[in-house]
Design a protein around this motif. Sequence first.
Motif, short mmCIF file in Angstrom:
data_model
loop_
_atom_site.label_atom_id
_atom_site.label_comp_id
_atom_site.label_asym_id
_atom_site.label_seq_id
_atom_site.Cartn_x
_atom_site.Cartn_y
_atom_site.Cartn_z
N MET A 2 0.82 -1.12 -0.46
CA MET A 2 -0.06 -0.17 -0.17
C MET A 2 0.87 1.85 0.01
O MET A 2 1.97 1.55 0.72
N THR A 4 2.27 4.71 1.51
CA THR A 4 2.32 5.25 3.09
C THR A 4 1.70 6.38 3.55
O THR A 4 1.10 7.56 2.42
N GLU A 52 1.37 2.23 7.27
CA GLU A 52 -0.32 1.74 6.46
C GLU A 52 -0.14 1.12 7.22
O GLU A 52 -1.70 0.38 7.93
#
Length: 284
Positions: A2, A4, A52
């Motif tokens: 993902m 940041t 995350e």
Amino acid sequence: MMPTTWKLPTTCDAVELSDGARLFYRVSGPETAAPPVVFLHGNRDNHTHFAELISLLDPALRCLALDLRGHGLSSKEDHPLSAGQCAADVIEVLDHLGWDQVILVGHSLGSVTAMVLALEHPERVAGLVLMGSAAHYEMKWKRPEVTEETYRQVIEESNKRAGPFFFLDGYPEVANRVIASWSWVPFSVHRNLIQLTHPDLRERVQKIGAPTLVVAGELDRSTPVESARYLAETIPDARLHVVPGTGHFMFMEKPVPVAATIAEFLGVPLGASGGCGSGCGCGS
């Protein structure tokens, strides 16, 4: 992996310790939420590596991510470093914030710091999450000799030697992000970090009284699953979760399943952003 991102709103500040060092932290979640959850990073890492993971947890949690002494945005003075020193620093931060008891989520050196704190100040710890952890750790490669003049050149070689023990080919973004953090540690801090030895806690961890979740990467070569299993079998109230297909930075490689495991351990729901929404099971 993902992008940041941080759970919003967040507050950033620094605590001045009794010896003048300043520790940076980022905190999110309701001020009334208790106990707060404190995230402690590993050697040469920094608080942003938890972005995350924190964003995926229940927004009702009060979460604090700290830069340990000599790391990230905290003080970079020439000062001896140890897990005991880090634990003492964390206690000063908790005292400053008025937090009597917390849940500690530690990775690597941060997990050792969390165990030391739980042993020396058991009344301050409501729970432990230990990721990439071991009761006893020995360096698995030799760092090149270095002087201040050769530091920048040598650190690149040192990172190459360390890479196979920490990173997997399937997660190049994680490797790039962590190595960037490693590469800009000042020489004065590096000199103290290479002298840092992990305490041997094998005869002590059975005295940890807090409920404990041990999280291991299936393919971690730095702190193998066997090290995690020892902790889970020796700490009285502990459980083990192995994350398939991950290495030492399992919480960055597969933050969704790690966040789900932590949420279950804490007895809270996973945050609204806990997954890509496609049902693909990607664990991204």
